[in-house]
Design a protein around this motif. Sequence first.
Motif, PDB file in Angstrom:
ATOM      1  N   VAL A  39       7.994   8.890   8.323  1.00  0.00           N
ATOM      2  CA  VAL A  39       6.594   8.572   8.603  1.00  0.00           C
ATOM      3  C   VAL A  39       6.039   9.627   9.556  1.00  0.00           C
ATOM      4  O   VAL A  39       6.632   9.890  10.613  1.00  0.00           O
ATOM      5  N   LEU A  40       4.926  10.234   9.167  1.00  0.00           N
ATOM      6  CA  LEU A  40       4.279  11.250   9.992  1.00  0.00           C
ATOM      7  C   LEU A  40       3.135  10.615  10.761  1.00  0.00           C
ATOM      8  O   LEU A  40       2.233  10.015  10.171  1.00  0.00           O
ATOM      9  N   VAL A  41       3.200  10.728  12.075  1.00  0.00           N
ATOM     10  CA  VAL A  41       2.163  10.202  12.961  1.00  0.00           C
ATOM     11  C   VAL A  41       1.785  11.314  13.924  1.00  0.00           C
ATOM     12  O   VAL A  41       2.613  11.773  14.723  1.00  0.00           O
ATOM     13  N   ASP A  42       0.540  11.769  13.833  1.00  0.00           N
ATOM     14  CA  ASP A  42       0.066  12.822  14.746  1.00  0.00           C
ATOM     15  C   ASP A  42       1.014  14.011  14.803  1.00  0.00           C
ATOM     16  O   ASP A  42       1.324  14.538  15.891  1.00  0.00           O
ATOM     17  N   GLY A  43       1.496  14.430  13.649  1.00  0.00           N
ATOM     18  CA  GLY A  43       2.341  15.616  13.590  1.00  0.00           C
ATOM     19  C   GLY A  43       3.801  15.378  13.919  1.00  0.00           C
ATOM     20  O   GLY A  43       4.619  16.297  13.820  1.00  0.00           O
ATOM     21  N   LYS A  44       4.162  14.156  14.331  1.00  0.00           N
ATOM     22  CA  LYS A  44       5.560  13.837  14.628  1.00  0.00           C
ATOM     23  C   LYS A  44       6.146  13.009  13.484  1.00  0.00           C
ATOM     24  O   LYS A  44       5.449  12.211  12.866  1.00  0.00           O
ATOM     25  N   ARG A  45       7.462  13.200  13.235  1.00  0.00           N
ATOM     26  CA  ARG A  45       8.124  12.498  12.137  1.00  0.00           C
ATOM     27  C   ARG A  45       9.095  11.455  12.685  1.00  0.00           C
ATOM     28  O   ARG A  45       9.852  11.740  13.603  1.00  0.00           O
ATOM     29  N   TYR A  46       9.073  10.287  12.072  1.00  0.00           N
ATOM     30  CA  TYR A  46      10.011   9.221  12.427  1.00  0.00           C
ATOM     31  C   TYR A  46      10.654   8.716  11.139  1.00  0.00           C
ATOM     32  O   TYR A  46       9.981   8.571  10.121  1.00  0.00           O
ATOM     33  N   ILE A  47      11.957   8.440  11.179  1.00  0.00           N
ATOM     34  CA  ILE A  47      12.579   7.861   9.991  1.00  0.00           C
ATOM     35  C   ILE A  47      12.275   6.362   9.956  1.00  0.00           C
ATOM     36  O   ILE A  47      12.070   5.725  11.000  1.00  0.00           O
ATOM     37  N   ALA A  48      12.242   5.823   8.736  1.00  0.00           N
ATOM     38  CA  ALA A  48      11.862   4.416   8.590  1.00  0.00           C
ATOM     39  C   ALA A  48      12.471   3.853   7.309  1.00  0.00           C
ATOM     40  O   ALA A  48      12.617   4.555   6.309  1.00  0.00           O
ATOM     41  N   ALA A  49      12.865   2.574   7.376  1.00  0.00           N
ATOM     42  CA  ALA A  49      13.211   1.818   6.167  1.00  0.00           C
ATOM     43  C   ALA A  49      11.924   1.119   5.734  1.00  0.00           C
ATOM     44  O   ALA A  49      11.331   0.369   6.510  1.00  0.00           O
ATOM     45  N   THR A  50      11.482   1.410   4.522  1.00  0.00           N
ATOM     46  CA  THR A  50      10.137   1.002   4.110  1.00  0.00           C
ATOM     47  C   THR A  50      10.173   0.129   2.864  1.00  0.00           C
ATOM     48  O   THR A  50      10.785   0.492   1.858  1.00  0.00           O
ATOM     49  N   ASN A  51       9.503  -1.021   2.939  1.00  0.00           N
ATOM     50  CA  ASN A  51       9.387  -1.915   1.790  1.00  0.00           C
ATOM     51  C   ASN A  51       8.056  -1.680   1.081  1.00  0.00           C
ATOM     52  O   ASN A  51       7.001  -1.608   1.718  1.00  0.00           O
ATOM     53  N   ILE A  52       8.132  -1.552  -0.235  1.00  0.00           N
ATOM     54  CA  ILE A  52       6.926  -1.483  -1.065  1.00  0.00           C
ATOM     55  C   ILE A  52       6.959  -2.674  -2.012  1.00  0.00           C
ATOM     56  O   ILE A  52       7.957  -2.901  -2.695  1.00  0.00           O
ATOM     57  N   GLY A  53       5.874  -3.443  -2.015  1.00  0.00           N
ATOM     58  CA  GLY A  53       5.852  -4.590  -2.917  1.00  0.00           C
ATOM     59  C   GLY A  53       5.006  -5.723  -2.391  1.00  0.00           C
ATOM     60  O   GLY A  53       4.067  -5.516  -1.623  1.00  0.00           O
ATOM     61  N   VAL A  54       5.377  -6.936  -2.791  1.00  0.00           N
ATOM     62  CA  VAL A  54       4.557  -8.113  -2.478  1.00  0.00           C
ATOM     63  C   VAL A  54       5.311  -9.139  -1.616  1.00  0.00           C
ATOM     64  O   VAL A  54       4.848 -10.265  -1.452  1.00  0.00           O
ATOM     65  N   LYS A  55       6.448  -8.736  -1.062  1.00  0.00           N
ATOM     66  CA  LYS A  55       7.230  -9.595  -0.153  1.00  0.00           C
ATOM     67  C   LYS A  55       7.464 -10.987  -0.757  1.00  0.00           C
ATOM     68  O   LYS A  55       6.962 -11.993  -0.244  1.00  0.00           O
ATOM     69  N   PRO A  56       8.227 -11.094  -1.838  1.00  0.00           N
ATOM     70  CA  PRO A  56       8.353 -12.367  -2.564  1.00  0.00           C
ATOM     71  C   PRO A  56       9.034 -13.465  -1.765  1.00  0.00           C
ATOM     72  O   PRO A  56       8.865 -14.645  -2.072  1.00  0.00           O
ATOM     73  N   THR A  57       9.806 -13.127  -0.731  1.00  0.00           N
ATOM     74  CA  THR A  57      10.454 -14.170   0.061  1.00  0.00           C
ATOM     75  C   THR A  57       9.420 -14.969   0.854  1.00  0.00           C
ATOM     76  O   THR A  57       9.629 -16.136   1.178  1.00  0.00           O
ATOM     77  N   PHE A  58       8.271 -14.330   1.154  1.00  0.00           N
ATOM     78  CA  PHE A  58       7.274 -14.988   2.001  1.00  0.00           C
ATOM     79  C   PHE A  58       5.919 -15.202   1.324  1.00  0.00           C
ATOM     80  O   PHE A  58       5.162 -16.072   1.705  1.00  0.00           O
ATOM     81  N   VAL A  59       5.621 -14.395   0.327  1.00  0.00           N
ATOM     82  CA  VAL A  59       4.274 -14.420  -0.248  1.00  0.00           C
ATOM     83  C   VAL A  59       4.365 -14.603  -1.759  1.00  0.00           C
ATOM     84  O   VAL A  59       5.202 -13.994  -2.405  1.00  0.00           O
ATOM     85  N   ASP A  60       3.510 -15.436  -2.299  1.00  0.00           N
ATOM     86  CA  ASP A  60       3.404 -15.556  -3.756  1.00  0.00           C
ATOM     87  C   ASP A  60       2.195 -14.736  -4.196  1.00  0.00           C
ATOM     88  O   ASP A  60       1.062 -15.100  -3.920  1.00  0.00           O
ATOM     89  N   GLY A  61       2.446 -13.644  -4.907  1.00  0.00           N
ATOM     90  CA  GLY A  61       1.349 -12.801  -5.376  1.00  0.00           C
ATOM     91  C   GLY A  61       0.759 -11.972  -4.252  1.00  0.00           C
ATOM     92  O   GLY A  61       1.396 -11.718  -3.240  1.00  0.00           O
ATOM     93  N   GLY A  62      -0.475 -11.558  -4.436  1.00  0.00           N
ATOM     94  CA  GLY A  62      -1.136 -10.730  -3.436  1.00  0.00           C
ATOM     95  C   GLY A  62      -1.011  -9.259  -3.783  1.00  0.00           C
ATOM     96  O   GLY A  62      -0.180  -8.852  -4.584  1.00  0.00           O
ATOM     97  N   ALA A  63      -1.872  -8.448  -3.174  1.00  0.00           N
ATOM     98  CA  ALA A  63      -1.871  -7.014  -3.446  1.00  0.00           C
ATOM     99  C   ALA A  63      -0.611  -6.386  -2.853  1.00  0.00           C
ATOM    100  O   ALA A  63      -0.148  -6.793  -1.782  1.00  0.00           O
ATOM    101  N   PRO A  64      -0.039  -5.400  -3.540  1.00  0.00           N
ATOM    102  CA  PRO A  64       1.150  -4.743  -2.993  1.00  0.00           C
ATOM    103  C   PRO A  64       0.823  -3.975  -1.717  1.00  0.00           C
ATOM    104  O   PRO A  64      -0.276  -3.449  -1.554  1.00  0.00           O
ATOM    105  N   THR A  65       1.782  -3.957  -0.824  1.00  0.00           N
ATOM    106  CA  THR A  65       1.623  -3.230   0.432  1.00  0.00           C
ATOM    107  C   THR A  65       2.833  -2.317   0.630  1.00  0.00           C
ATOM    108  O   THR A  65       3.851  -2.459  -0.038  1.00  0.00           O
TER     109      THR A  65
END
Length: 303
Positions: A221-247
């Motif tokens: 993840v690039l923030v103001d020119g600095k890089r940080y490593i990250a574990a990133t989820n893409i999707g609709v978080k099915p454990t907590f949310v039913d449907g909804g726009a992907p984030t």
Amino acid sequence: MQGYQKPRAIALGYFDGVHLGHRALMQRAVERARQIGGTSAVFTFDVHPDSVVLGRQVPLLTANAYRRDEIKQLGGVDEVIFGHFDDRMQHMDWRDFIHKMLIGQFGAGWIISGRNNRFGYKGQGNAEGMAVECQKAGIGYDCIEDVKMDGIVVSSTYIRQLIAQGDMEGAARFLGHPYTVTGVVEHGRKVGTSVLQVPTVNLRLPAEMALPPYGVYATRVLVDGKRYIAATNIGVKPTFVDGGAPTIEPHLLDFTGDLYGRMIHVELHKFLRPEIQFESVEALRAAIAENVRQTRDFFAQQD
């Protein structure tokens, strides 16, 4: 040239994703601009022509809000010119596009296009016609041959296929840089912080962008020119949310601070696992811990 002091060396294309083929075009524009004492430029459109001509959305490799910055940053050109692609542009004769628009309106002193670039009404303009018309007008023209990797032509279409398969390493090779999602951090549902004790930042996936498979990725993840490593989820978080726009929700591993309202860039480096619905919060928390470990191991091997 209608008042322009310097001629422009103009590279033509949509430049979605700014891949290795695009960079070859822009590199030549920079060289020609230097040669003619002019300005290096890209001429592109504000919307993908296929979305107007065919009436369907083309998944993009760069968020609309960031296209100008990415083209300039990765291509090294002085300026990016956005033409408005509408019915008038769609029906413009290809010769008028060259003489009235590129030369007459934007002062082209040199034009650079790809071998397969088509332009004008029904795509009747091509590299051969461009060469003839530029010679008539007394300006330079370069046709750039396809860039290939492993015998495959580098194209946005092929890169979209790799992204759809979750092949982030392959996409990065053909792009020349990681596939990157850019957006402004929003307030999420606070599930990560309150329930999982895993603080995340929340981005809405730009609707126009090519969607990779839902799941977890090793990212930077690039923030103001600095890089940080990250574990990133893409999707609709099915454990907590039913449907909804992907984030897209990066869990930055070595960062503390508030990013709300800030623009960040999330580079997708490796697909770790598909998004699934867990039976319990504990099971999800254990999976996230494993994904964090995988992310650290992946980048440790890269550095």
